[in-house]
Scaffold this motif. Structure first.
Motif, PDB file in Angstrom:
ATOM      1  N   LEU A 289      -1.793 -11.897   5.124  1.00  0.00           N
ATOM      2  CA  LEU A 289      -1.334 -10.591   5.599  1.00  0.00           C
ATOM      3  C   LEU A 289      -0.291 -10.732   6.707  1.00  0.00           C
ATOM      4  CD1 LEU A 289      -4.791  -8.783   5.669  1.00  0.00           C
ATOM      5  CD2 LEU A 289      -2.838  -8.111   4.238  1.00  0.00           C
TER       6      LEU A 289
ATOM      7  N   TYR B  50       3.136  -1.583   4.989  1.00  0.00           N
ATOM      8  CA  TYR B  50       1.686  -1.805   4.899  1.00  0.00           C
ATOM      9  C   TYR B  50       1.374  -2.537   3.610  1.00  0.00           C
ATOM     10  CZ  TYR B  50       0.361   0.778   9.007  1.00  0.00           C
ATOM     11  OH  TYR B  50       0.183   1.156  10.310  1.00  0.00           O
ATOM     12  N   VAL B  51       0.529  -3.561   3.726  1.00  0.00           N
ATOM     13  CA  VAL B  51       0.105  -4.345   2.576  1.00  0.00           C
ATOM     14  C   VAL B  51      -1.412  -4.476   2.583  1.00  0.00           C
ATOM     15  CG1 VAL B  51       2.233  -5.664   2.291  1.00  0.00           C
ATOM     16  CG2 VAL B  51       0.485  -6.501   3.847  1.00  0.00           C
ATOM     17  N   GLY B  52      -1.954  -4.677   1.404  1.00  0.00           N
ATOM     18  CA  GLY B  52      -3.383  -4.896   1.267  1.00  0.00           C
ATOM     19  C   GLY B  52      -3.634  -6.141   0.445  1.00  0.00           C
TER      20      GLY B  52
ATOM     21  N   VAL C 134      -8.118   2.816   1.945  1.00  0.00           N
ATOM     22  CA  VAL C 134      -7.835   2.250   3.263  1.00  0.00           C
ATOM     23  C   VAL C 134      -8.762   2.857   4.315  1.00  0.00           C
ATOM     24  CG1 VAL C 134      -6.087   1.954   5.073  1.00  0.00           C
ATOM     25  CG2 VAL C 134      -5.460   1.636   2.665  1.00  0.00           C
TER      26      VAL C 134
ATOM     27  N   TYR D 186      -6.197  -5.367   5.021  1.00  0.00           N
ATOM     28  CA  TYR D 186      -4.895  -4.710   5.052  1.00  0.00           C
ATOM     29  C   TYR D 186      -4.241  -4.929   6.400  1.00  0.00           C
ATOM     30  CZ  TYR D 186      -5.809  -0.462   7.891  1.00  0.00           C
ATOM     31  OH  TYR D 186      -6.062   0.421   8.900  1.00  0.00           O
TER      32      TYR D 186
ATOM     33  N   LEU E 133       0.855  -1.187   0.000  1.00  0.00           N
ATOM     34  CA  LEU E 133       0.000   0.000   0.000  1.00  0.00           C
ATOM     35  C   LEU E 133       0.885   1.230   0.000  1.00  0.00           C
ATOM     36  CD1 LEU E 133      -2.696  -1.118   2.597  1.00  0.00           C
ATOM     37  CD2 LEU E 133      -2.906  -1.051   0.101  1.00  0.00           C
TER      38      LEU E 133
ATOM     39  N   GLU F 170      -6.382  -7.565  -2.361  1.00  0.00           N
ATOM     40  CA  GLU F 170      -7.498  -7.268  -3.263  1.00  0.00           C
ATOM     41  C   GLU F 170      -8.090  -8.571  -3.771  1.00  0.00           C
ATOM     42  OE1 GLU F 170      -5.653  -4.762  -6.201  1.00  0.00           O
ATOM     43  OE2 GLU F 170      -6.168  -2.949  -5.074  1.00  0.00           O
TER      44      GLU F 170
ATOM     45  N   LEU G 153     -10.404  -3.785  -2.386  1.00  0.00           N
ATOM     46  CA  LEU G 153      -9.501  -3.958  -1.264  1.00  0.00           C
ATOM     47  C   LEU G 153     -10.317  -4.563  -0.123  1.00  0.00           C
ATOM     48  CD1 LEU G 153      -6.589  -3.361  -0.295  1.00  0.00           C
ATOM     49  CD2 LEU G 153      -7.447  -1.157   0.526  1.00  0.00           C
TER      50      LEU G 153
ATOM     51  N   ASP H 173      -3.289   5.176  -1.785  1.00  0.00           N
ATOM     52  CA  ASP H 173      -4.318   4.241  -1.322  1.00  0.00           C
ATOM     53  C   ASP H 173      -5.089   4.746  -0.106  1.00  0.00           C
ATOM     54  OD1 ASP H 173      -3.893   2.030  -3.161  1.00  0.00           O
ATOM     55  OD2 ASP H 173      -1.988   1.706  -2.114  1.00  0.00           O
TER      56      ASP H 173
END
Length: 182
Positions: free
Chosen positions: A106, A65-67, A36, A77, A28, A69, A74, A32
């Motif tokens: 995650l 930070y990662v998300g 978020v 996260y 992210l 999809e 989305l 974003d």
């Protein structure tokens, strides 16, 4: 439902658009923030982080930070503060996307980022009533280390604190002081 300039809006009820699509993990970034914020409000309606808090977290050094999809939505996260001790800041998955391994994906990514950054330990705090997350964290190597009374607001609830001790891999460890071969 029409797409917003920041990407597709969340479907009503927070469910993924296309259940047939495979979850895709991605980093992210500052662009974003709006997506978020919408996700945060859907996952944590009782006490969501503000737009300013999210914007800062996505831009400050030492954060990862990662998300996830599904299709173009989305649906989850997570973020971590990196250092010799890393702290999981948040992990959240939309209710309609739970039970598909997204939380595990995650958290595994956060642990990998902590290892790459040379962290020896990872800490987190979660609501005492969140037994599903506690079970996931335990399966991923976290152990309960304590309890903080009234840590969470809206509603007030104790936090359980957990820690994972990370094994140092001398072939990938960026810190030469950790090299067991010397």
């Amino acid at each position: 439902m029409s797409p917003s300039p920041e990407g597709p809006a969340l479907p009503s009820g927070g469910n993924p658009v296309d259940e047939g699509d495979a979850p895709a993990l991605r980093l992210l970034e500052a662009g974003d923030v709006a997506r978020v914020v919408a996700l945060e409000e859907a996952i944590f309606p009782e006490d969501p982080w503000t737009e300013g808090m999210i914007s800062e977290e996505l831009q400050v050094r030492g954060r990862h930070y990662v998300g996830v999809e599904i299709g173009h939505s989305l649906v989850g996260y997570a973020g971590i503060t990196l250092g010799s001790d890393a702290d999981v800041m948040t992990v959240g998955v939309l209710p309609g996307a739970r039970g598909r391994g997204i939380g595990r994906l995650l958290v595994e990514d956060l642990l990998a980022a902590a290892r790459r950054a040379g962290a020896r330990r990872v800490f987190l705090a979660l609501r005492a009533s969140n037994h599903v997350a506690s079970g996931l964290y335990t399966r991923l190597g976290f152990a309960r280390i304590g309890r903080i009374r009234r840590y969470f607001r809206h509603p007030s609830e104790d936090a359980v604190t957990m820690r994972a001790d990370l094994a140092i891999d001398p072939t990938t460890d960026p810190n030469p002081a950790h090299d067991a071969r010397s």
